[in-house]
Design an enzyme around this catalytic site. Sequence first.
Site, short mmCIF file in Angstrom:
data_model
loop_
_atom_site.label_atom_id
_atom_site.label_comp_id
_atom_site.label_asym_id
_atom_site.label_seq_id
_atom_site.Cartn_x
_atom_site.Cartn_y
_atom_site.Cartn_z
N ASP A 107 0.83 -1.20 0.00
CA ASP A 107 0.00 0.00 0.00
C ASP A 107 0.86 1.25 0.00
O ASP A 107 1.91 1.29 -0.67
CB ASP A 107 -0.92 -0.05 1.24
CG ASP A 107 -2.25 0.60 0.98
OD1 ASP A 107 -2.29 1.83 0.96
OD2 ASP A 107 -3.26 -0.11 0.80
N ASP A 144 -0.83 1.12 18.36
CA ASP A 144 -1.68 -0.07 18.28
C ASP A 144 -1.22 -1.05 17.20
O ASP A 144 -1.93 -1.99 16.87
CB ASP A 144 -3.13 0.36 18.03
CG ASP A 144 -4.13 -0.62 18.65
OD1 ASP A 144 -3.71 -1.43 19.50
OD2 ASP A 144 -5.31 -0.58 18.29
N ASP A 191 8.61 1.72 6.54
CA ASP A 191 8.07 1.85 7.89
C ASP A 191 7.41 3.20 8.17
O ASP A 191 7.21 3.58 9.31
CB ASP A 191 9.20 1.63 8.92
CG ASP A 191 9.72 0.22 8.88
OD1 ASP A 191 9.08 -0.61 8.19
OD2 ASP A 191 10.75 -0.07 9.50
N HIS A 245 -3.59 5.55 4.20
CA HIS A 245 -4.30 4.37 3.71
C HIS A 245 -3.67 3.06 4.18
O HIS A 245 -4.36 2.16 4.69
CB HIS A 245 -4.30 4.44 2.17
CG HIS A 245 -5.32 3.57 1.52
ND1 HIS A 245 -5.01 2.33 1.01
CD2 HIS A 245 -6.65 3.75 1.29
CE1 HIS A 245 -6.10 1.81 0.48
NE2 HIS A 245 -7.11 2.64 0.63
N ASN A 251 -5.41 -5.00 24.21
CA ASN A 251 -4.34 -4.29 24.92
C ASN A 251 -4.86 -3.00 25.55
O ASN A 251 -4.08 -2.13 25.92
CB ASN A 251 -3.18 -3.98 23.95
CG ASN A 251 -3.61 -3.09 22.80
OD1 ASN A 251 -4.80 -2.96 22.52
ND2 ASN A 251 -2.65 -2.48 22.13
N SER A 304 -11.24 -1.08 -0.01
CA SER A 304 -9.91 -1.20 0.60
C SER A 304 -10.01 -1.61 2.06
O SER A 304 -9.11 -2.24 2.59
CB SER A 304 -9.18 0.15 0.55
OG SER A 304 -8.77 0.44 -0.73
#
Lengths: 81, 549
Positions: free
Chosen positions: B277, B286, B299, B305, B319, B467
Site C-alpha cells: 500500500d 496499536d 516503515d 491508507h 491491549n 480497501s
Amino acid sequence: MEIKIDLPISLHIGTIEYENLEGGFWRLNENNTIYNLNNLPHEFRQEGIRVAILLKKSPEDVVNIFMNGIFYEVLSIKKID
Amino acid sequence: MEQYFVIIARFYPITLSTLVIFIYIWNLLDLSNKFSKIKSFLSYLIIFNLVLHFIAFYCNYNSEIGVDYFWVFWVIRDLLLIVLSIIAFENKKLAILFTFFWISFGIYWGIKKNLIDELQRDFVKIKDWVSELPKSNYSAELLISLNDNSQLPALKNYLNSQSIKFEIEEAFPLIKDKDLTDLDNWYTIDVENDEIANKVYELLKNSKLISSIEWNDKYEVLPEESNTGHKKPISFSTINDVHSIEQWALYALNIDEFVTKLKRIKPKKISKIFILDTGLDANHEDLKENYFSVSKEYDRDTEIHGTHCAGIAAAVTNNQIGVASLNYNNRFCKVTSITVLPNGKGRQEQIIDGMILAADLGADVISMSLGGPSSDSRQAAYEEAIEYCNKKGAIVVVAAGNNNMDAKYFAPACCSNCITVAAVDSNLRKASFSNYFTEQKYGIAAPGVDILSTTPHNQYKKLNGTSMATPYVSGIIGVMKSIKPNLTTEEAFNILNDTGKILEKNNLSHKHIGNFIQPNKAIEKLTRKTYHFHWFIEWLIKLFSFSLV
C-alpha cells in the site's frame, strides 16, 4: 482527409466536490460528468465552488488506492463566479 | 439442483423426530377405540412422513454433505430408533423418559451444530428462488374505469373476440364501503407486452363500455440507501480495546464467538500478512507490537491508507488501546508493509515487484487494497504474479474496487487465483460504491463502510471503501494460515464462502457481492478438518446425532 487528434489536455467548467472514499479525494462535476482530481491546490479544496480547469488525463495504467476510475492532473485552475 | 438437494436433506432429522412422535400418538390412541378415524388419518401421515424421510435421506447422499459409507450406519440407526420407540411406548414411564431424551438430544445438537442458522440460510435461498420465479406473463398494464360494473362481462367478451390474452382485476379491491366511491368501477387489464397494450388502448379508447382508459405505470421502489453507523449498542465480552465499541464490523463478524473459539486453539505458526500500500506507520501505538520490518523505507506512511488497512488486518488486540482486529492476543499473525503506492498511486510494475518481494520474504497473505482499469495484458501480468505468490505459499487478497461496476473491468480484482473482496455497510447491504461480481471465481464480502482503524501518529479514523473490506479478509486468512499453514487460496475461499452469511439479493439490480464472511464459523470448519485425531469422535457424532454434518 479527416485528421483526428486525441488531445490529452482538456478544458472544463464545473463544481468542486469531495468524495468520501478511501480517505477522500476531490473531483470536478461538469454537468454530471465526473473528473477525479489528483493534485487540486489547497485553496480550491472547498465543496461547491465553480472553477474553470485545465486537465491532463493520467496514464490508464496508473494504479491507485481510490479505485474509482481515471484521475486527472490539474494543470491550471481559476475560480469563476 | 444441488442447493435443492441440500434444502430437502435438512428435513431428514425433522422427519425422523416426527415419525417417533406419530408413533407415540398412535400408541396413545391405541388405548381407546373411539379414535379410529383419527388413527386412519394418522396412518396416512406416517406413510407420508416415511416417504419424506427417505427422500430427505436420498438427498443427503446426493449432496456435498453426504459421506460415502455412513448411509449404512444411518439406516441401521434409524430403523433401530423406530423399533425402540415402538417398544418404548408400550411402557408409559419409559415412553416419557424416551421422549424427553429424544427432544433434549435434538435441541442440543440443533444448537451445537447451528442447525437454526443453517435453516435460516436455506430460508433465504428459498426466498431468492421464489423471487426469481416469473410472476406473470403479463408485463403491461392498463387502468380502466367502467361506466357500470354490470358491463364487465361485455368487456371481457369483446376482448376475447379480438383474440387478446388478458387478465382483468379490480384495481382497488380493498374498498369496503363501495357506496361512497366509484373506485370499485376501476379495473386493471394486464396484457403480454406494450404492443398489445397499445392495441387494447386503441380498441377501447372510444368504447361506450368505459368512461376512461390510461396506461398504468408500474413503479419500482428503489432500495433505500443504507444508513451508515451501527444502531445497536456494541459491547464485547472478550476484548477490551477502548475504541472497539465504535467498530460495528466486529459485532457483525461475531468477534466474541470467534475469540472464544480461538482461545482453545494453538496456532502452528505465526503467519505473516503483507500490506502492499502507501506504507505504514511502524511506530503506531496499536500496531508496533505486531509489526515486523522488511525495510526501513516501508516503515512510514506517506498517506493514511496503508496504516488504516494494517490496523484492520492485525491491530494489537486486547491491549486496552485503540482498535481490535481478528488477531486475538496477537498469537496468530504479524503484519508488515511494502510501499508500492507512494502518495497513493503508482504503476503496475511497482505492484508486481512488491508482490514478488513479499512472496520471496515468506508472506502467508498479501493484502492489496488497490487497483486500476483492466486490460488483457495487465490482467495477464497480474495472473502470472499471483501464480508465483501462490506457488510460494501466499494467498493474495485484493479489493473489488469502488465504481459500483462489475469487478471484471478492474485489475487485479478481475484475476482468477486471488480472493476479491466487495464491501457491505452496517446493514449488511452492498455498499453503494462497491464493485460487484459476475464472473469472479473467488468473490466474497466484508465490512467496508464507516470502518474505524489506525492512522499515522497514533490517530484513529473511519474510512469507507473496498480497501477497508479487503484487510478483514486478509486478517481472517492470516489466522487460518497460522492454524493450517499449507492452506491454499481455493481452500480458504471455500471455507469462507461455505460458512459465510448469504446476503439477500438486491432484486432490482442483481448485483452479486458474494457471501459475508463469518470468521467464527470459518475457524470452526477449518479446525474440524484440521484436527484429524478427532476423527473417531466426529464419527461417533455423525453416527448418533440428529444433525447433518
